[in-house]
Design an enzyme around this catalytic site. Structure first.
Site, PDB file in Angstrom:
ATOM      1  N   TYR A 166       4.030  39.791 -54.358  1.00  0.00           N
ATOM      2  CA  TYR A 166       3.396  40.939 -55.064  1.00  0.00           C
ATOM      3  C   TYR A 166       4.724  42.139 -55.453  1.00  0.00           C
ATOM      4  CZ  TYR A 166       0.311  45.132 -56.025  1.00  0.00           C
ATOM      5  OH  TYR A 166       0.114  46.127 -56.344  1.00  0.00           O
TER       6      TYR A 166
ATOM      7  N   SER B 182       2.326  49.204 -60.130  1.00  0.00           N
ATOM      8  CA  SER B 182       2.183  49.651 -58.725  1.00  0.00           C
ATOM      9  C   SER B 182       3.188  50.428 -58.383  1.00  0.00           C
ATOM     10  CB  SER B 182       1.754  48.494 -58.058  1.00  0.00           C
ATOM     11  OG  SER B 182       2.021  48.708 -56.666  1.00  0.00           O
TER      12      SER B 182
END
Length: 254
Positions: free
Chosen positions: A145, A132
């Protein structure tokens, strides 16, 4: 067709939808034999039927053996794609932190531990990590995250620098917003930061295959992330100030 993946045995975790399904479809279209993994057995079966693949449902941390058997004994490409988008701050419950660490980092470590002996013995193998842009930068409102995606990127980087001379190819995919269920679950923070430039999952697969053809480690489906990453490294205080302004904008809008 990309010669490197034709007739290759490929495993894609978290492939019941989103980026994982797009990767599975693209590998199959390129002539690979694909194992489709997902916690949701029905979704895994649906994608596998669509692409002529093999469904191996279950926890991504524990399916390497079953996937290898399904492929006739050899895994050539492993896509560590399964992930969880855990929001929250430092105050998030420790179970949230533990799950994010287990799925976003340790599942990759466990897969590599299972795969590397055979890959190093024969002198080739390919590990694809869906990270990501948060793993290079950060994501407001999502400490678990962001931190664990940094860990996923660090592990992919370590694998590459440690084993590339022994035939291991590693790719770290670092998109910003992608139109998936995971993006929808990010709520107002995702609406502010990710939705405006969100792309389709198939575009992520396109970026990966271009990176495979060019033998690149870092895959950036959003090219502008390279500029943000450079700014983070060279002028960190300015970058942090800009990110804090974004944080304040998000707080004001909530």
């Amino acid at each position: 067709m990309v010669e490197a993946v034709q007739d290759a045995g490929v495993v894609v975790t978290g492939a019941g939808g989103g980026i994982g399904a797009a990767l599975a479809r693209r590998f199959a279209a390129e002539g690979a034999r694909v194992v489709v993994n997902d916690l949701d057995a029905d979704r895994a079966a649906a994608v596998a039927e669509e692409i002529g693949g093999i469904a191996v449902p279950g926890d991504a941390s524990a399916i390497v053996g079953a996937a290898r058997e399904a492929l006739g004994g050899t895994v050539d490409v492993y896509c560590a794609n399964a992930g969880v988008a855990s929001g929250g701050s430092e105050a998030a419950d420790e179970t949230v932190w533990a799950q994010a660490w287990d799925v976003n980092v340790m599942a990759h470590v466990r897969a590599a531990h299972e795969l590397l002996p055979a890959w190093l013995e024969r002198g080739r193998g390919r590990f694809v990590s869906t990270v990501s842009a948060a793993g290079l930068l950060t994501m407001i409102g999502a400490a678990p995250y962001s931190v664990t995606k940094h860990g996923a990127y660090a592990f992919a980087e370590w694998l590459s620098l440690t084993y590339r001379h022994r035939g291991l190819k590693v790719h770290a995919i670092c998109p910003q917003g992608v139109r998936t269920d995971m993006l929808a679950a990010t709520g107002s923070a995702g609406d502010l930061v990710l939705q405006p430039t969100a792309i389709e999952p198939a575009e992520v697969a396109d970026a990966l295959f271009k990176g495979i053809e060019e033998d690149r480690f870092l895959i950036l489906p959003h090219p502008e992330v390279a500029e943000y990453y450079q700014a983070r490294a060279t002028v960190p205080d300015r970058w942090l100030t800009n990110m804090n302004h974004l944080q304040q904008k998000w707080e004001s809008a909530r």
